[in-house]
Design an enzyme around this catalytic site. Sequence first.
Site, PDB file in Angstrom:
ATOM      1  N   CYS A  83       0.921  -1.065   0.052  1.00 16.67           N
ATOM      2  CA  CYS A  83      -0.079  -0.131   0.026  1.00 16.67           C
ATOM      3  C   CYS A  83       0.761   1.425  -0.158  1.00 16.67           C
ATOM      4  O   CYS A  83       1.386   1.392   1.048  1.00 16.67           O
ATOM      5  CB  CYS A  83      -0.957   0.044   1.135  1.00 16.67           C
ATOM      6  SG  CYS A  83      -2.100   1.554   1.333  1.00 16.67           S
ATOM      7  N   CYS A 123      -0.462   3.978   2.333  1.00 13.13           N
ATOM      8  CA  CYS A 123      -0.333   3.623   3.744  1.00 13.13           C
ATOM      9  C   CYS A 123       1.122   4.038   4.053  1.00 13.13           C
ATOM     10  O   CYS A 123       1.226   4.758   5.056  1.00 13.13           O
ATOM     11  CB  CYS A 123      -0.650   2.474   4.015  1.00 13.13           C
ATOM     12  SG  CYS A 123      -2.237   1.955   3.644  1.00 13.13           S
ATOM     13  N   ASP A 124       2.138   3.720   3.175  1.00 11.85           N
ATOM     14  CA  ASP A 124       3.562   3.496   3.819  1.00 11.85           C
ATOM     15  C   ASP A 124       4.422   4.451   2.791  1.00 11.85           C
ATOM     16  O   ASP A 124       5.456   4.455   3.366  1.00 11.85           O
ATOM     17  CB  ASP A 124       3.861   2.087   3.591  1.00 11.85           C
ATOM     18  CG  ASP A 124       3.301   0.975   4.622  1.00 11.85           C
ATOM     19  OD1 ASP A 124       2.645   1.579   5.499  1.00 11.85           O
ATOM     20  OD2 ASP A 124       2.880  -0.012   4.323  1.00 11.85           O
TER      21      ASP A 124
END
Length: 322
Positions: A145, A148-149
Amino acid sequence: MLYNINMDTTGNTTTFDFIIIGAGPAGLAASQYASRANLRTLLIDQGLPGGQVTNIFELANYPGVFPAVNGQVWIQSMKDQAVAFGAKIIQAIVKSAEKNDGLFTVKTTAGDFVSPTLLMATGAEHRKLGAPGEAEFSGRGVSYCATCDGPFFRNKDVVVVGGGDSACDEANYLSTLCSHVTVVHRKSQFRAQKAVAERVLSNPKISVKFNSTVSAVKGEKKVSAVELTDTVTGEKSELETSAVFIFVGMVPQTSLFPTLKTDESGYVITNEDMETSVEGLYAAGDVRAKSFRQIVTACADGAIAANQAAKFVRALNNEVYK
């Protein structure tokens, strides 16, 4: 109490108003909203609550959660909240689920449960490379992701694996954060839409290695390099990187209801109220066909599904609110 609740000989509830399969963010959010709506709610998962969220080291993009928290800590809070509102959560393997005479029967390793409404929050699994080091470095440089990261690798070099729309879109996104992005694709050209692929090919911060695979992920405490294998010559090389973002597809978990209407990728089609093609059956989270898959959208799906389930059960009980 909105529906007749039967008890077995051990005193365990076997009939509920609302059964949820899958204790990720969508399922947990649904259990909260359903319980607060006075539905007797059962949440079933074969593992511990959380799903993919438990792999997030720092959850930094959920609205209102700041500073960032560990995914396991955040999901435990969701679970505690659902239980406080009255939801029952059990760990069991779901063997089958079917609808007869207006009721869903869910057979599990913990017994059989019945309900007039059912939510599929079974999610979708990231398709894995199966390369050595992939599992070991998950959450420590291996990610599925970018949203997300990606921010954790600002101004660093990263690798993106894949050649479809998701891989190309995420590579472009990562190029706005990272020093350089290398896209690794096993074919000689992208399978993404032409316009999406061209944005990658024209981006000066992205380089592409076609006819290549990531055959190993290397590092000590975190990712430091990947091994690349040329799919034509078999030649191996090593590329230093701080992270590997893998986008080689998702596998929606729909085996319990294989006849449901799905899109071309196998995701369950619902309307905006999370209703599937089967009356009383809802789908929420990553198993559902939609354009954006994030924790926040999964929670929204779950809340909507629970609200619709409450309306459905009230209608069964001839409860009308003016």
